[in-house]
Design a protein around this motif. Structure first.
Motif, PDB file in Angstrom:
ATOM      1  N   UNK A 156       0.828  -1.209   0.000  1.00 15.08           N
ATOM      2  CA  UNK A 156       0.000   0.000   0.000  1.00 15.08           C
ATOM      3  C   UNK A 156       0.866   1.265   0.000  1.00 15.08           C
ATOM      4  N   UNK A 157       1.951   1.244   0.791  1.00 15.55           N
ATOM      5  CA  UNK A 157       2.822   2.422   0.857  1.00 15.55           C
ATOM      6  C   UNK A 157       3.528   2.680  -0.480  1.00 15.55           C
ATOM      7  N   UNK A 158       3.981   1.610  -1.126  1.00 16.02           N
ATOM      8  CA  UNK A 158       4.647   1.753  -2.430  1.00 16.02           C
ATOM      9  C   UNK A 158       3.655   2.265  -3.471  1.00 16.02           C
ATOM     10  N   UNK A 159       2.426   1.740  -3.452  1.00 16.33           N
ATOM     11  CA  UNK A 159       1.411   2.178  -4.416  1.00 16.33           C
ATOM     12  C   UNK A 159       1.100   3.660  -4.242  1.00 16.33           C
ATOM     13  N   UNK A 160       0.933   4.093  -2.999  1.00 15.76           N
ATOM     14  CA  UNK A 160       0.673   5.509  -2.728  1.00 15.76           C
ATOM     15  C   UNK A 160       1.823   6.374  -3.237  1.00 15.76           C
ATOM     16  N   UNK A 161       3.057   5.923  -2.998  1.00 19.04           N
ATOM     17  CA  UNK A 161       4.229   6.689  -3.438  1.00 19.04           C
ATOM     18  C   UNK A 161       4.256   6.825  -4.952  1.00 19.04           C
ATOM     19  N   UNK A 162       4.039   5.739  -5.672  1.00 18.51           N
ATOM     20  CA  UNK A 162       4.073   5.777  -7.134  1.00 18.51           C
ATOM     21  C   UNK A 162       3.013   6.714  -7.694  1.00 18.51           C
ATOM     22  N   UNK A 163       1.813   6.662  -7.126  1.00 22.29           N
ATOM     23  CA  UNK A 163       0.729   7.531  -7.608  1.00 22.29           C
ATOM     24  C   UNK A 163       1.067   9.000  -7.378  1.00 22.29           C
ATOM     25  N   UNK A 164       1.563   9.335  -6.185  1.00 26.76           N
ATOM     26  CA  UNK A 164       1.870  10.729  -5.875  1.00 26.76           C
ATOM     27  C   UNK A 164       3.071  11.240  -6.671  1.00 26.76           C
ATOM     28  N   UNK A 169       5.095  14.627 -11.048  1.00 23.80           N
ATOM     29  CA  UNK A 169       5.818  14.781 -12.318  1.00 23.80           C
ATOM     30  C   UNK A 169       4.940  15.450 -13.366  1.00 23.80           C
ATOM     31  N   UNK A 170       3.667  15.054 -13.425  1.00 20.01           N
ATOM     32  CA  UNK A 170       2.752  15.666 -14.406  1.00 20.01           C
ATOM     33  C   UNK A 170       2.554  17.143 -14.107  1.00 20.01           C
ATOM     34  N   UNK A 171       2.380  17.489 -12.835  1.00 17.89           N
ATOM     35  CA  UNK A 171       2.217  18.903 -12.475  1.00 17.89           C
ATOM     36  C   UNK A 171       3.461  19.704 -12.826  1.00 17.89           C
ATOM     37  N   UNK A 172       4.618  19.107 -12.580  1.00 17.62           N
ATOM     38  CA  UNK A 172       5.872  19.809 -12.860  1.00 17.62           C
ATOM     39  C   UNK A 172       6.044  20.045 -14.358  1.00 17.62           C
ATOM     40  N   UNK A 173       5.717  19.045 -15.165  1.00 18.20           N
ATOM     41  CA  UNK A 173       5.807  19.218 -16.617  1.00 18.20           C
ATOM     42  C   UNK A 173       4.831  20.269 -17.103  1.00 18.20           C
ATOM     43  N   UNK A 174       3.625  20.260 -16.556  1.00 17.88           N
ATOM     44  CA  UNK A 174       2.647  21.268 -16.952  1.00 17.88           C
ATOM     45  C   UNK A 174       3.106  22.670 -16.565  1.00 17.88           C
ATOM     46  N   UNK A 175       3.706  22.790 -15.384  1.00 20.95           N
ATOM     47  CA  UNK A 175       4.214  24.088 -14.954  1.00 20.95           C
ATOM     48  C   UNK A 175       5.346  24.553 -15.865  1.00 20.95           C
TER      49      UNK A 175
END
Length: 346
Positions: A156-164, A169-175
Motif C-alpha cells: 500500500x505504501x509503495x502504491x501511494x508513493x508511485x501515484x503521488x 511529475x505531471x504537475x511539474x511538466x505542466x508548470x
C-alpha cells in the motif's frame, strides 16, 4: 555541491513547511499515545517514545526557522521522511506493537516524501520505511499473519508513493510548459523582455555584466520587398544564429520587440565585450537566409554593447548605453558593432 537533484524536493519552501507540520503533528500524537493510551509501555520503551516525540517537536521548530534552500541542498528535507520511516519501524519493534494503530504512523513519512520529493528520493524514503517496518512486524509476529500484514502495508505504501510521484511529475511538466509560454517569445523562442530584465537585474547583483543590443539592418526593406512572412523567417533565422554563438551557461538571449534582440552576458569583462560583438556580426554575415525558391538572402546586423559597472551601474543605464552604441554603429554604416563610451563625471 549538496545532494543530487534527484534526491531533492520539488519546492523547498513548501517541502520545509510540510515537513515541519507533519513532524510536529507526529510528535504531538506520539506523546499522549505513549503516556496515556493502552497498552501501557514498559519504562524503557516509554522513555524512548517520549524523547522521540520531543525531538520531533523540536525538529518541527527548526525546519520552520532555517532557510529552505539550504536545508534542501544539505539533504535534510530528504533525511526527514527517511528518518521518520525508519523511526516508525524501530518504534514498532521496541514497543512490540504491530497493530494497525502502530503501523499507520508509516503513512506520515511516506506521504511527506511522496508529495514533496522527486521520484528517486521518494522511492528511497518509502523503500527504507517499508523494509524496516516490515522487518519489525515479522520479528515481533513471525506468524503467517505477521508476514501478511508486512506485505499488505508495504504494498500500500509503495502504491501511494508511485501515484503521488507520477502526479507530481505531471504537475511539474505542466508548470514548465506554462512557464515557457509565459517567458518565451512566440515567434523566435527567445526570452521575452520581462524575463531578460529579471535575469539582468539578478546578474547586476552578482558583479560585472555586459549587454549587447542587436538590430537587423534594413529590416523594413526586407518586409517591403519580400513580405512579412520572410521578415518573420529572418527573425527566426537570426535567433538561431545568435543561439549558436552562445552557451546557456554564460549568456541570456531575448527579444525586446520588433527586430531588436538583446544578449545579457554575466561575468563578461569589458575587454571581452568587443570580441563577443565582433564574433556575432561575423556569424550573421556568414549565414544568409535561404528563401523558399532556393535563393540566399544576405543578412547583416548592427550591434551596440555596454558593460557594467564601466558604462552604467543599473539596468536602465546599461540598456541606454548599449542602445546609444547601437545607433552609433548604424550611423557609421551598419554591419558592424560599437561599444559605449565611458562618461567621466566631474
Amino acid at each position: 555541491m549538496g545532494v543530487p537533484a534527484g534526491l531533492r524536493t520539488r519546492e523547498p519552501a513548501t517541502a520545509a513547511r510540510a515537513a515541519a507540520t507533519l513532524t510536529g503533528f507526529s510528535g504531538l500524537v506520539l506523546l499522549p499515545w505513549a503516556l496515556f493510551l493502552p497498552p501501557r509501555l514498559d519504562p524503557g520503551p516509554l522513555v524512548a517514545c517520549v524523547v522521540f516525540a520531543l525531538l520531533l517537536m523540536a525538529s518541527s521548530f527548526g525546519l520552520l526557522r532555517l532557510p529552505p534552500e539550504r536545508l534542501d541542498r544539505a539533504g535534510l528535507l530528504l533525511v526527514v521522511p527517511v528518518l521518520g520511516a525508519l523511526a516508525v519501524g524501530a518504534t514498532n519493534y521496541v514497543t512490540r506493537d504491530t497493530s494497525a494503530a502502530a503501523q499507520v504512523f508509516l503513512v506520515v513519512p511516506v506521504l511527506l516524501g511522496a508529495s514533496q520529493l522527486r521520484g528517486p528520493g521518494a522511492l528511497l524514503a518509502t523503500g527504507l520505511g517499508v523494509l524496516v517496518s516490515g522487518t519489525a512486524t515479522i520479528l515481533v509476529d513471525p506468524s503467517a499473519q505477521g508476514f501478511t500484514d508486512a506485505v499488505v502495508v508495504g504494498s500500500a505504501m509503495v502504491a501511494v508513493t508511485l501515484v503521488l510521484v507520477r502526479s507530481g511529475d505531471r504537475r511539474e511538466r505542466a508548470f514548465d510548459v506554462l512557464h515557457e509560454q509565459a517567458t518565451a517569445d512566440g515567434l523566435t523562442g527567445l526570452l521575452r523582455r520581462g524575463a531578460v530584465d529579471a535575469l539582468l537585474a539578478e546578474a547586476l547583483l552578482r558583479g560585472q555584466v555586459a549587454v549587447l543590443m542587436v538590430d537587423v539592418d534594413g529590416f523594413k526593406q526586407i518586409n517591403d520587398v519580400h513580405g512579412h512572412l520572410v521578415g518573420d523567417q529572418a527573425l527566426v533565422h537570426l535567433a538561431d544564429v545568435v543561439r549558436g554563438q552562445v552557451r546557456h551557461t554564460d549568456c541570456v538571449v531575448g527579444r525586446r520587440g520588433g527586430d531588436e534582440l538583446v544578449m545579457v552576458l554575466p561575468d563578461c569583462t569589458r575587454e571581452g565585450l568587443a570580441g563577443r560583438a565582433a564574433d556575432l556580426v561575423a556569424a550573421v554575415q556568414m549565414a544568409p537566409l535561404q528563401l523558399a525558391d532556393g535563393r540566399l538572402l544576405p543578412l547583416t546586423i548592427s550591434v551596440g554593447g555596454a558593460h557594467a559597472p564601466t558604462h552604467a551601474a543599473d539596468a536602465t543605464g546599461l540598456y541606454g548605453a548599449a542602445d546609444a552604441a547601437l545607433y552609433t554603429a548604424k550611423r557609421a554604416g551598419r554591419d558592424r558593432f560599437s561599444i559605449a563610451e565611458v562618461t567621466v563625471v566631474g
